[in-house]
Design an enzyme around this catalytic site. Structure first.
Site, short mmCIF file in Angstrom:
data_model
loop_
_atom_site.label_atom_id
_atom_site.label_comp_id
_atom_site.label_asym_id
_atom_site.label_seq_id
_atom_site.Cartn_x
_atom_site.Cartn_y
_atom_site.Cartn_z
N ASP A 175 11.52 25.95 0.49
CA ASP A 175 12.89 25.93 -0.02
C ASP A 175 13.85 25.34 1.02
O ASP A 175 14.71 24.53 0.69
CB ASP A 175 13.34 27.35 -0.39
CG ASP A 175 14.74 27.38 -0.96
OD1 ASP A 175 14.95 26.84 -2.06
OD2 ASP A 175 15.64 27.94 -0.30
N LYS A 179 16.19 21.60 1.10
CA LYS A 179 17.59 21.47 1.49
C LYS A 179 17.76 20.46 2.62
O LYS A 179 18.73 19.69 2.64
CB LYS A 179 18.14 22.85 1.89
CG LYS A 179 18.16 23.83 0.71
CD LYS A 179 18.49 25.24 1.13
CE LYS A 179 18.41 26.20 -0.05
NZ LYS A 179 18.68 27.60 0.33
#
Length: 367
Positions: free
Chosen positions: A225, A229
């Site tokens: 995750d 980003k």
């Protein structure tokens, strides 16, 4: 120009329903009108606008079988007949939905989303999205906003975008981009020492019980995750980063990466507390703390990545509390890094980020 912006929500789960609740409180007369909602089973489209105080009932009572292609067809037809701009708000985390973005943009629909998949997946998809939206495709092309893909409602992408558009030279972007991992390491690795300090496995379990982690905490600890980003930020800064080449440190013990269930993982994790404690003790001996960070290094792109790193007690990352996110931008204009910090996870702040994007689109498309 029209005076109303039509909105259709794909995926009214926790974030989507929170957004609808926030939109229901907008001033009258409402400038944003929700004309469609679709979940995995049902969909409803109402050109006159859905009554947001009772959208779940309207969806249950009046909804028809969900068909995303047909849903988009109705939105386009409504846009053409009403002359009112329309934004699709994708509140899913689906790759299949993200793959449809280029088609939606080609049909003149705007996009606002917290879904990271379209902006951190294949470069081919990312370029297709950019080529069909402003500013690449001209001033009349659809708008795409995805502030909430990094840091929920924090102004992380908008700050970087302003730097890039005003000609600043980005050197490095470094940050703690996971509320889950922020909480875990802020709790585990501190500047003080204590014989009663909680063990790493205890903190991971506490994070899960508080609802901070994914159902399987390994989905947080593997760094994917955070990597998404970093890729989003890197691409906005001008780098062609990709998941297949980005260096990502997976802090799930190797032997636990393939156990069948989250329960088995949590049961076995205490066996590795000594290893995490040793890493922490080594950092503490130097007056440092451990933080799980993502880095975009524009000067040396190969050094971009996601890793567990030690920072001195004087560093802004060391003073972080709770589950906050923090990002530091080092640029030619800001050699002393510009810091953005605050709550970077949760339905309320994520919905706020999407709502802010909708207002950006409203300001550019409506009177």
């Amino acid at each position: 120009m029209p005076s109303v912006l039509n909105v259709a929500v794909v995926g009214p789960g926790l974030v989507g329903s929170t957004l609808l609740a926030q939109l229901s409180k907008q001033a009258t007369p409402a400038a944003i009108k929700v004309i469609g909602v679709i979940n995995s089973k049902l969909m409803i489209t109402t050109p006159a606008g859905i009554e947001l105080s009772r959208w779940p009932q309207e969806l249950a009572d009046q909804g028809v079988a969900a068909n995303l292609d047909r849903f988009i067809d109705v939105l386009v037809a409504t846009r053409d007949s009403s002359r009112e701009s329309c934004v699709v708000v994708d509140c899913t985390s689906s790759q299949d939905v993200a793959d449809r973005y280029p088609d939606w943009l080609s049909r003149g629909l705007h996009l606002a989303t917290p879904n990271k998949k379209g902006f951190s997946g294949s470069l081919e998809l990312y370029k297709a999205i950019k080529e069909r939206s402003r500013p690449t495709s001209g001033s009349a092309a659809p708008l795409v906003y995805h502030e909430a893909t990094v840091g929920a409602g924090l102004p992380i992408l908008s700050t970087l975008n302003a730097m890039v558009r005003t000609g600043d030279e980005i050197e490095k972007i470094e940050g703690i981009f996971s509320g889950t991992l922020s909480f875990i390491f802020n709790s585990f690795s501190t500047t003080g020492t204590s014989a009663s300090a909680p063990k790493f496995s205890e903190i991971v379990l506490a994070a899960k019980e508080k609802g901070y982690t994914e159902p399987d905490p390994r989905d947080d600890l593997n760094g994917l995750d955070v990597a998404r980003k970093v890729i989003i930020l890197g691409r906005l800064a001008g780098l062609s980063l990709d998941l297949s080449t980005l260096s990502v440190e997976n802090i799930v013990p190797e032997a636990l990466r393939t156990v069948a269930t989250a329960s088995e993982f949590l049961s076995a994790l205490p066996n590795y507390d000594a290893e995490f404690a040793a890493l922490n003790a080594k950092a503490q001996a130097r007056g440092e703390v451990l933080r799980y960070v993502g880095c975009v290094d524009v000067k040396h792109p190969s050094k971009s990545g996601v890793r567990l790193q030690a920072y001195p007690a004087s560093h802004p990352f060391a003073a972080l509390k709770g589950s906050d996110n923090v990002v530091a931008y080092t640029t030619k204009r800001f050699p002393n890094p510009l810091i953005v910090q605050g709550a970077g996870a949760g339905a309320d702040v994520t919905a706020f980020g999407i709502y802010s994007d909708l207002l950006q689109i409203l300001d550019q498309t409506c009177d």
